[in-house]
Design a protein around this motif. Structure first.
Motif, mmCIF file in Angstrom:
data_model
loop_
_atom_site.group_PDB
_atom_site.id
_atom_site.type_symbol
_atom_site.label_atom_id
_atom_site.label_comp_id
_atom_site.label_asym_id
_atom_site.label_seq_id
_atom_site.Cartn_x
_atom_site.Cartn_y
_atom_site.Cartn_z
ATOM 1 N N LEU A 105 22.460 1.946 38.246
ATOM 2 C CA LEU A 105 22.982 2.274 39.569
ATOM 3 C C LEU A 105 24.502 2.200 39.566
ATOM 4 O O LEU A 105 25.084 1.309 38.948
ATOM 5 N N HIS A 107 22.960 7.295 40.759
ATOM 6 C CA HIS A 107 22.029 6.663 39.816
ATOM 7 C C HIS A 107 21.739 7.596 38.654
ATOM 8 O O HIS A 107 21.982 8.806 38.722
ATOM 9 N N PHE A 163 17.477 0.801 46.253
ATOM 10 C CA PHE A 163 17.381 2.076 45.549
ATOM 11 C C PHE A 163 16.449 3.038 46.285
ATOM 12 O O PHE A 163 16.779 4.217 46.467
#
Length: 84
Positions: A70, A80, A15
């Motif tokens: 996500l 996201h 991420f």
């Protein structure tokens, strides 16, 4: 096919790499800035990363509470959403 799922602690590394890649385009090649960051500092700040990690473990209603989902396209993050 895109799959959306809640992020777990194992997803934070991917991420943060995704956010850095996204922010690298901030003002690139003379394009407008889309984040209030100077072009030279267009990466996700380390201190803000902690807010995701800490918030994921905080109880709902706690001031630090945060959740992240996500959208995965194969093995790559396509998008996201986070709530806090």
């Amino acid at each position: 096919m895109i799959a959306i799922r809640a992020a777990g602690s194992e997803d934070f590394s991917a991420f943060f790499a995704y956010l850095d890649e996204h922010l690298a385009g901030n003002g690139r090649g003379g394009a407008p800035l889309f984040q209030p960051l100077p072009r030279a500092a267009s990466c996700f700040p380390v201190e803000r990363r902690a807010s995701f990690v800490d918030g994921a473990g905080a109880a709902v209603g706690d001031a630090a509470w945060r959740r992240l989902w996500l959208a995965w396209d194969g093995g790559r993050i396509a998008g996201h959403i986070d709530l806090r």
